[in-house]
Scaffold this motif. Structure first.
Motif, PDB file in Angstrom:
ATOM      1  N   HIS B  38      55.244 -50.665  86.033  1.00 13.36           N
ATOM      2  CA  HIS B  38      55.706 -50.922  84.664  1.00 13.36           C
ATOM      3  C   HIS B  38      57.219 -50.819  84.504  1.00 13.36           C
ATOM      4  O   HIS B  38      57.728 -51.019  83.391  1.00 13.36           O
ATOM      5  CB  HIS B  38      55.030 -49.937  83.700  1.00 13.36           C
ATOM      6  CG  HIS B  38      53.529 -49.955  83.763  1.00 13.36           C
ATOM      7  ND1 HIS B  38      52.793 -51.043  83.341  1.00 13.36           N
ATOM      8  CD2 HIS B  38      52.629 -49.065  84.237  1.00 13.36           C
ATOM      9  CE1 HIS B  38      51.497 -50.792  83.525  1.00 13.36           C
ATOM     10  NE2 HIS B  38      51.374 -49.600  84.086  1.00 13.36           N
ATOM     11  N   GLY B  39      57.944 -50.477  85.588  1.00 15.98           N
ATOM     12  CA  GLY B  39      59.386 -50.283  85.439  1.00 15.98           C
ATOM     13  C   GLY B  39      59.681 -48.919  84.842  1.00 15.98           C
ATOM     14  O   GLY B  39      58.772 -48.203  84.412  1.00 15.98           O
ATOM     15  N   TYR B  40      60.962 -48.573  84.799  1.00 18.68           N
ATOM     16  CA  TYR B  40      61.340 -47.248  84.290  1.00 18.68           C
ATOM     17  C   TYR B  40      61.095 -47.156  82.797  1.00 18.68           C
ATOM     18  O   TYR B  40      60.533 -46.177  82.314  1.00 18.68           O
ATOM     19  CB  TYR B  40      62.813 -46.966  84.611  1.00 18.68           C
ATOM     20  CG  TYR B  40      63.264 -45.607  84.157  1.00 18.68           C
ATOM     21  CD1 TYR B  40      62.897 -44.464  84.850  1.00 18.68           C
ATOM     22  CD2 TYR B  40      64.050 -45.458  83.013  1.00 18.68           C
ATOM     23  CE1 TYR B  40      63.298 -43.204  84.430  1.00 18.68           C
ATOM     24  CE2 TYR B  40      64.453 -44.200  82.586  1.00 18.68           C
ATOM     25  CZ  TYR B  40      64.081 -43.078  83.300  1.00 18.68           C
ATOM     26  OH  TYR B  40      64.473 -41.839  82.870  1.00 18.68           O
ATOM     27  N   ASP B  41      61.506 -48.182  82.062  1.00 16.73           N
ATOM     28  CA  ASP B  41      61.334 -48.137  80.604  1.00 16.73           C
ATOM     29  C   ASP B  41      59.860 -48.195  80.211  1.00 16.73           C
ATOM     30  O   ASP B  41      59.439 -47.559  79.248  1.00 16.73           O
ATOM     31  CB  ASP B  41      62.076 -49.303  79.933  1.00 16.73           C
ATOM     32  CG  ASP B  41      63.581 -49.102  79.956  1.00 16.73           C
ATOM     33  OD1 ASP B  41      64.026 -48.017  80.388  1.00 16.73           O
ATOM     34  OD2 ASP B  41      64.311 -50.025  79.553  1.00 16.73           O
ATOM     35  N   GLY B  42      59.058 -48.976  80.956  1.00 10.26           N
ATOM     36  CA  GLY B  42      57.661 -49.185  80.585  1.00 10.26           C
ATOM     37  C   GLY B  42      56.755 -48.008  80.914  1.00 10.26           C
ATOM     38  O   GLY B  42      55.730 -47.803  80.254  1.00 10.26           O
ATOM     39  N   ALA B  43      57.111 -47.237  81.941  1.00 10.18           N
ATOM     40  CA  ALA B  43      56.278 -46.083  82.303  1.00 10.18           C
ATOM     41  C   ALA B  43      56.424 -44.993  81.255  1.00 10.18           C
ATOM     42  O   ALA B  43      57.497 -44.820  80.672  1.00 10.18           O
ATOM     43  CB  ALA B  43      56.686 -45.554  83.680  1.00 10.18           C
ATOM     44  N   THR B  44      55.338 -44.275  81.000  1.00 15.66           N
ATOM     45  CA  THR B  44      55.363 -43.181  80.015  1.00 15.66           C
ATOM     46  C   THR B  44      54.751 -41.934  80.632  1.00 15.66           C
ATOM     47  O   THR B  44      53.942 -42.011  81.560  1.00 15.66           O
ATOM     48  CB  THR B  44      54.544 -43.541  78.756  1.00 15.66           C
ATOM     49  OG1 THR B  44      53.170 -43.751  79.158  1.00 15.66           O
ATOM     50  CG2 THR B  44      55.063 -44.812  78.101  1.00 15.66           C
TER      51      THR B  44
END
Lengths: 207, 207
Positions: B38-44
């Protein structure tokens, strides 16, 4: 050697005469292996010819110089000697801008930057690939550019330029950080050319 | 989930109680997969917790922030927020030198530069890895540094610094072109700091 004709037969375009091996392709495959095994400086036309099972004269016939064998084997989009001349020609006060302009034109095109990215990626993973890239970059790109400078630290100066351009290529075209990635070519050239010009001709702090 | 205890049992240090899974390791493995997908921004934190089969509070307990999960998952040698502060502190006229000094100290050590090289190498081969690196570099390194500058083009300025430093790292420590590779740290800092300082605070040509 007995398996060579079989290897050549696979992947041969329809209509090629049976028994005519892809000599140029065999030489390039041998060249890739020789460069990988011995580095750019260590590989020789003779060694490549021996590995390909052909006469060295045939390698010369197809490619001319070792530099051109390397360019063809790595599928580089140009022969360095053909482009460094344009940077060297003209006044040294404009060399930084010409270097920035050449770089942006090569790296701005995905097709022409791809082989350079592949070389850098290999160098990040393999010691011998790093050696090969270092020797090639030094011999084919840096030394010709440094030859027109008169300062005793001219090699260091060209390498500082190279460091700025390699990083610009990765930041702008691979990592693509914004707004650097979307800035116009002309803006990027205007921003970076003074850095290159300083490295090339300004007074620099000594060791 | 029934295979978790089995997976955890492999590689467990002798003496650990049977049945106690390596929760921290499971979270980091899940985090690597989530960042890659998910990429850095997309990961939670929540998504990482779900993938690891644990409560989000446990991820917070072990790591605190998403940035720190990323740092641990990628085995980065420091938390960016801990080092950007040292560059920001002090007069802006010395920021170029402080940035060059920090970079040379991190990249001069093979252990601390290795994870950054691994990230760049992945970015060269995988689109999602490039996205992840871009988002992380921007959020954790570039934005905090840019925040202390007042010029409207402050993000571009920091990215130009990043481009010089990434290229310096590759040229000096990976490709190792000489004499740049063997120059002393102090010499390299003196050569590159004025470039960084110009990017940070000098008048730059506009778009």
């Amino acid at each position: 050697m007995s398996s060579q004709p079989l290897r050549s037969r696979r992947g041969r375009p329809p209509g090629r005469r049976p028994g005519a091996p892809d000599t140029r392709g065999e030489i390039l495959a041998a060249a890739r292996a020789q460069f990988a095994a011995h580095g750019y400086d260590g590989a020789t036309i003779r060694g490549i010819a021996t590995a390909a099972g052909v006469d060295p004269a045939l390698v010369h016939h197809y490619f001319g110089t070792k530099e051109r064998v390397f360019v063809a084997a790595m599928e580089l989009p140009f022969v360095p000697a053909d482009v460094t001349g344009a940077v060297i020609a003209g006044d040294q006060g404009g060399m930084g801008e010409r270097l920035a302009r050449l770089f942006v034109s090569v790296w701005g095109n995905p097709v022409t930057r791809a082989p350079f990215l592949a070389l850098i990626r290999s160098a990040l993973g393999h010691e011998m690939a790093a050696t090969m890239l270092r020797q090639f970059v030094r011999g084919a790109l840096l030394s010709p550019l440094a030859s027109v400078l008169t300062a005793p630290d001219r090699e260091l100066r060209i390498e500082l330029c190279a460091s700025q351009l390699i990083g610009l290529g990765l930041a702008r075209y691979v990592i693509r950080i914004e707004p650097l990635a979307s800035a116009s070519d002309e803006e990027v050239i205007a921003l970076v050319a003074p850095t290159l010009q300083r490295y090339l001709t300004a007074h620099l702090p000594g060791p």
